[in-house]
Design an enzyme around this catalytic site. Structure first.
Site, PDB file in Angstrom:
ATOM      1  N   ARG A 213      -9.918  -5.310 -18.130  1.00 33.17           N
ATOM      2  CA  ARG A 213      -9.641  -6.708 -17.351  1.00 33.17           C
ATOM      3  C   ARG A 213     -10.885  -7.079 -16.649  1.00 33.17           C
ATOM      4  O   ARG A 213     -11.305  -6.300 -16.045  1.00 33.17           O
ATOM      5  CB  ARG A 213      -8.598  -6.660 -16.427  1.00 33.17           C
ATOM      6  CG  ARG A 213      -8.338  -8.088 -15.820  1.00 33.17           C
ATOM      7  CD  ARG A 213      -7.142  -8.182 -14.916  1.00 33.17           C
ATOM      8  NE  ARG A 213      -7.450  -7.221 -13.524  1.00 33.17           N
ATOM      9  CZ  ARG A 213      -6.485  -7.185 -12.618  1.00 33.17           C
ATOM     10  NH1 ARG A 213      -5.360  -7.689 -12.984  1.00 33.17           N
ATOM     11  NH2 ARG A 213      -6.839  -6.419 -11.657  1.00 33.17           N
TER      12      ARG A 213
ATOM     13  N   ARG B 246      -8.834  -2.077 -13.943  1.00 34.48           N
ATOM     14  CA  ARG B 246      -8.899  -3.163 -12.847  1.00 34.48           C
ATOM     15  C   ARG B 246     -10.727  -2.999 -12.709  1.00 34.48           C
ATOM     16  O   ARG B 246     -10.795  -2.225 -11.580  1.00 34.48           O
ATOM     17  CB  ARG B 246      -8.226  -2.990 -11.861  1.00 34.48           C
ATOM     18  CG  ARG B 246      -6.622  -3.073 -12.109  1.00 34.48           C
ATOM     19  CD  ARG B 246      -5.958  -2.936 -10.549  1.00 34.48           C
ATOM     20  NE  ARG B 246      -4.510  -3.482 -10.662  1.00 34.48           N
ATOM     21  CZ  ARG B 246      -3.600  -3.049 -10.731  1.00 34.48           C
ATOM     22  NH1 ARG B 246      -3.413  -1.633 -11.014  1.00 34.48           N
ATOM     23  NH2 ARG B 246      -2.298  -3.586 -10.497  1.00 34.48           N
TER      24      ARG B 246
ATOM     25  N   ARG C  37       2.712 -11.831  -2.350  1.00 31.47           N
ATOM     26  CA  ARG C  37       3.065 -10.546  -2.705  1.00 31.47           C
ATOM     27  C   ARG C  37       2.673  -9.351  -1.719  1.00 31.47           C
ATOM     28  O   ARG C  37       3.226  -8.194  -1.650  1.00 31.47           O
ATOM     29  CB  ARG C  37       2.160 -10.003  -4.051  1.00 31.47           C
ATOM     30  CG  ARG C  37       0.888 -10.106  -4.005  1.00 31.47           C
ATOM     31  CD  ARG C  37       0.119  -9.752  -5.366  1.00 31.47           C
ATOM     32  NE  ARG C  37      -0.123  -8.353  -5.608  1.00 31.47           N
ATOM     33  CZ  ARG C  37      -0.619  -8.121  -6.635  1.00 31.47           C
ATOM     34  NH1 ARG C  37      -1.215  -9.107  -7.591  1.00 31.47           N
ATOM     35  NH2 ARG C  37      -1.188  -6.677  -6.677  1.00 31.47           N
TER      36      ARG C  37
ATOM     37  N   GLU D 124      -0.015 -14.011 -15.572  1.00 30.81           N
ATOM     38  CA  GLU D 124       0.280 -14.124 -14.218  1.00 30.81           C
ATOM     39  C   GLU D 124       0.830 -15.340 -13.481  1.00 30.81           C
ATOM     40  O   GLU D 124       1.102 -15.500 -12.329  1.00 30.81           O
ATOM     41  CB  GLU D 124      -0.717 -13.518 -13.543  1.00 30.81           C
ATOM     42  CG  GLU D 124      -1.475 -12.073 -13.990  1.00 30.81           C
ATOM     43  CD  GLU D 124      -2.611 -11.595 -13.323  1.00 30.81           C
ATOM     44  OE1 GLU D 124      -2.637 -10.616 -12.446  1.00 30.81           O
ATOM     45  OE2 GLU D 124      -3.864 -12.366 -13.577  1.00 30.81           O
TER      46      GLU D 124
ATOM     47  N   CYS E 251       1.543  -5.004 -17.462  1.00 31.28           N
ATOM     48  CA  CYS E 251       0.831  -3.895 -16.875  1.00 31.28           C
ATOM     49  C   CYS E 251       1.239  -3.971 -15.180  1.00 31.28           C
ATOM     50  O   CYS E 251       0.387  -3.546 -14.617  1.00 31.28           O
ATOM     51  CB  CYS E 251      -0.858  -4.153 -17.173  1.00 31.28           C
ATOM     52  SG  CYS E 251      -1.118  -5.858 -16.655  1.00 31.28           S
TER      53      CYS E 251
ATOM     54  N   ASN F  58       3.111  -8.436 -11.103  1.00 30.72           N
ATOM     55  CA  ASN F  58       2.968  -8.463  -9.598  1.00 30.72           C
ATOM     56  C   ASN F  58       2.600  -9.926  -9.289  1.00 30.72           C
ATOM     57  O   ASN F  58       3.238 -10.529  -7.977  1.00 30.72           O
ATOM     58  CB  ASN F  58       1.741  -7.664  -9.118  1.00 30.72           C
ATOM     59  CG  ASN F  58       1.876  -6.257  -9.456  1.00 30.72           C
ATOM     60  OD1 ASN F  58       3.049  -5.833  -9.683  1.00 30.72           O
ATOM     61  ND2 ASN F  58       0.898  -5.581  -9.648  1.00 30.72           N
ATOM     62  N   ASP F  59       1.644 -10.542 -10.025  1.00 29.41           N
ATOM     63  CA  ASP F  59       1.211 -11.993  -9.510  1.00 29.41           C
ATOM     64  C   ASP F  59       2.416 -12.682 -10.007  1.00 29.41           C
ATOM     65  O   ASP F  59       2.574 -13.784  -9.594  1.00 29.41           O
ATOM     66  CB  ASP F  59      -0.117 -12.150  -9.913  1.00 29.41           C
ATOM     67  CG  ASP F  59      -1.191 -11.574  -9.020  1.00 29.41           C
ATOM     68  OD1 ASP F  59      -0.979 -12.154  -7.851  1.00 29.41           O
ATOM     69  OD2 ASP F  59      -1.998 -11.140  -9.532  1.00 29.41           O
TER      70      ASP F  59
ATOM     71  N   HIS G 175       0.818  -1.005   0.121  1.00 32.36           N
ATOM     72  CA  HIS G 175       0.059   0.004  -0.009  1.00 32.36           C
ATOM     73  C   HIS G 175       0.927   1.157  -0.093  1.00 32.36           C
ATOM     74  O   HIS G 175       0.682   2.221  -0.784  1.00 32.36           O
ATOM     75  CB  HIS G 175      -0.683  -0.028   1.190  1.00 32.36           C
ATOM     76  CG  HIS G 175      -2.312  -0.299   0.927  1.00 32.36           C
ATOM     77  ND1 HIS G 175      -2.974  -1.101   1.548  1.00 32.36           N
ATOM     78  CD2 HIS G 175      -2.992   0.556   0.115  1.00 32.36           C
ATOM     79  CE1 HIS G 175      -4.241  -1.047   1.231  1.00 32.36           C
ATOM     80  NE2 HIS G 175      -4.424  -0.259   0.410  1.00 32.36           N
TER      81      HIS G 175
HETATM   82  C1  PEP Z   1      -0.548  -7.914 -11.696  1.00 34.43           C
HETATM   83  O1  PEP Z   1      -0.791  -9.096 -10.903  1.00 34.43           O
HETATM   84  O2  PEP Z   1       0.632  -7.565 -11.906  1.00 34.43           O
HETATM   85  C2  PEP Z   1      -1.667  -7.061 -11.965  1.00 34.43           C
HETATM   86  C3  PEP Z   1      -1.282  -5.981 -12.975  1.00 34.43           C
HETATM   87  O3  PEP Z   1      -2.698  -7.342 -11.311  1.00 34.43           O
HETATM   88  P1  PEP Z   1      -3.075  -6.985  -9.825  1.00 34.43           P
HETATM   89  O4  PEP Z   1      -2.001  -6.294  -9.397  1.00 34.43           O
HETATM   90  O5  PEP Z   1      -4.583  -6.099 -10.049  1.00 34.43           O
HETATM   91  O6  PEP Z   1      -3.366  -8.375  -9.302  1.00 34.43           O
HETATM   92 MG    MG Z   2      -2.613  -9.713 -10.719  1.00 34.69          MG
END
Ligand code: PEP
Ligand code: MG
Length: 571
Positions: free
Chosen positions: A341, A305, A463, A429, A500, A452-453, A203
């Site tokens: 998405r 999102r 994460r 992901e 992304c 991120n995932d 955050h």
């Molecule tokens: C990701 O996982 O990188 C992504 C863009 O989706 P989110 O962060 O919304 O899970």
């Molecule tokens: Mg994700």
């Protein structure tokens, strides 16, 4: 001359200032005295005497008044903030006014507990409940603890906890920050931020990025830097220099200011120095966010999102309500690229109407596209809403599914999307999807890598875990190798592959991603000018050399250093 520390205690060095290193999150340089959040609120113990029966109604009133003061303050800050900050502040304000919390506190006061004790016990009940639900609710526990401390401080006259409001521009150092603390920061007074914990997707990081506040996380040795010491924080290098040499520090601040001014002239579209086009797009969640992204010259939206607009909803929004929200985004980028998405519900983003409440391991559970296994109609109705929004705005959005793991999932999704005249794609992901990228592209028209995932599943590290932030660092060579394989599949098939995840917001890493063959980068709107401008300073061949250097490095720190060296040599 400087010495470097990555986790050892801070000791002033005779040879020069000490440089602490961490993970860079938001570029920029800040020089100023250190402030720290005020110390922990003293919580009452269970040994407090009971409140007499006749005084209990007044005690309840005292709680209601204190909770209202806390909620009012947070709501006021929410009104003055925008985007994610406003959302975080109003969520925390909402918690202070939560009826469940109120009735749990009242019950305890009814049986004699003083208001402050009742607050601590009731908050504990909710924190235990959220903890038992698993990683899913990790951020909620922090919110409840924060609200508890604020209400107890109000009830016991301890003054407002959290970040002090300094008279001179200062650098905030902390272990970690409650979401409401970060969201309430005034960038005119707090000019930089470093934490001992936290990762690039925490955050703190997301809000610092939105505020454009230079930020470094996971900094070793930060505990030993006292309030009042002067530090130079460099959000691009990921360093905090304690007691820096004044002349050198001022020169770096000036250079950073000049670089920031140059960014304000960014108008897109982005290309490398030698004219290789790269789309720099924005991650948004609604029409207002899309307008803000258009104002900083994002070329389009690379990630809408959709689940974020419905986080507080108990019921599935109607097709009409969804269509209206999506149309607002399409309109903000009329005639330009918008990638929507489908609902990525579950794990860290639970939706009451879509996700299972009691999964043992939600990050590996029914999340993302998998929610359509439970209720196929949810996806069908969402795609109907997207098609309707596309019709009313005469646009052709690209539509992608999150958390795709198999070819069959991609094929089925593509069929449904094409049937509505939309352009299908999938997110990469899950490592299986990266490995199968070629075959997924037999069915869909584009791929978008959610780093991120993808890092959480590749490195097997939550994460949201501050303790494992080094593993989910997007510079991990294993992650970059999967990005490279996916980009290569896109090149073979002649189809676009974007990124992304938060990786796309890092200007240095953006050069690497372009060198790996990525054709679009989508990031927070505040990061768009920095990423777009940086690309304009490097040639494609240099990006490719940087990509080779990053892939060959042993770890994130080595990769960053190697890439900096490649870029510096090419200047
Ligand atoms: C990701 O996982 O990188 C992504 C863009 O989706 P989110 O962060 O919304 O899970
Ligand atoms: Mg994700």
């Amino acid at each position: 001359m400087s010495t470097t520390s990555t986790g050892t205690a801070y000791l002033p060095q005779a040879s020069g200032p000490t440089v602490l290193t961490g993970t860079p999150v938001v570029p920029g340089v800040a020089l100023g005295p250190v402030i720290r959040p005020s110390g922990a609120v003293r919580l009452p113990g269970d040994g407090e005497p009971d409140v007499e029966e006749g005084a209990r109604p007044a005690e309840k009133q005292r709680f209601v008044a204190a909770a209202e003061v806390v909620a009012g303050r947070l709501a006021q800050r929410a009104a003055a903030a925008t985007g994610v900050s406003a959302e975080v502040l109003s969520t925390t304000a909402g918690l202070a006014r939560d009826r469940g919390l109120l009735s749990a506190v009242e019950q305890r006061i009814d049986s004699g507990s003083p208001a402050a004790v009742a607050t601590v016990q009731a908050a504990q009940q909710f924190m235990d409940m959220f903890t038992a639900l698993g990683g899913l609710m990790a951020e909620r526990v922090t919110d409840v603890r924060d609200v508890r401390d604020r209400i107890v401080a109000e009830l016991t006259g301890q003054g407002e906890p959290g970040v002090p409001s300094p008279d001179v521009p200062s650098v905030l150092l902390a272990d970690d920050l409650a979401p409401a603390d970060t969201a309430g920061l005034d960038p005119a007074r707090v000019i930089g931020l470093a934490t001992r914990l936290g990762g690039t997707t925490s955050h703190t990081a997301i809000i610092a990025r939105q505020l454009g506040l230079p930020c470094v996380v996971a900094v070793g040795g930060l505990d030993d830097v006292p309030a009042g010491a002067t530090v130079l924080l460099d959000g691009e290098q990921g360093t905090v220099t304690v007691d820096p040499e004044e002349f050198e520090a001022l020169a770096r601040v000036d250079a950073a200011r000049a670089a920031a001014e140059a960014l304000s002239g960014y108008e897109g579209p982005a290309t490398t120095k030698d004219g290789h086009a790269v789309q720099v797009l924005a991650n948004v969640q609604d029409g207002a966010g899309a307008q803000a992204a258009a104002a900083v010259h994002a070329e389009g939206v690379g990630l809408l999102r959709t689940e974020l607009a419905f986080l507080g909803h108990a019921e599935e929004p109607s097709v009409e309500e969804q269509a209206k929200g999506y149309a607002a985004v399409f309109e903000a980028f009329a005639g330009r690229k918008v990638v929507l998405r489908t609902l990525d519900a579950g794990s860290d983003k639970p939706l009451a109407f879509a996700t299972l409440p009691d999964e043992a391991n939600p990050a590996l559970g029914v999340r993302g596209l998998r929610i359509a296994r439970l209720d196929p109609g949810l996806l069908e109705r969402q795609l109907d809403a997207v098609a309707e929004a596309a019709r009313t705005t005469s646009s052709t959005p690209w539509v992608m599914a999150p958390m795709v793991a198999t070819v069959a999932e991609a094929a089925d999704f593509a069929t449904q999307v094409r049937a509505r005249g939309l352009v299908p794609g999938v997110m990469i992901e899950v490592p299986s999807a990266a490995l199968l990228a070629d075959r997924l592209l037999e069915h869909v028209d584009f791929l978008s890598i959610g780093t991120n995932d993808l890092s959480q599943y590749t490195l097997a590290a939550d994460r949201l875990s501050a303790d494992l932030a080094d593993l989910t660092d997007p510079w991990q060579p294993a992650l970059l190798l999967l990005v490279s394989m996916t980009a290569e599949a896109g090149r073979r098939r002649g189809k676009p592959v974007g990124v992304c995840g938060e990786a796309a917001a890092d200007p240095l890493l953006a050069c690497v991603l372009v060198g790996l063959g990525i054709s679009s980068l989508s990031c927070a709107a505040s990061a768009v000018p920095g990423v777009g401008s940086k690309l304009g300073t490097v040639e494609l061949a240099t990006c490719q050399e940087a990509a080779r250097a990053a892939l060959a490095a042993d770890g994130p720190a080595e990769a960053r250093a190697a890439v900096r060296a490649v870029l510096a040599a090419a200047e």
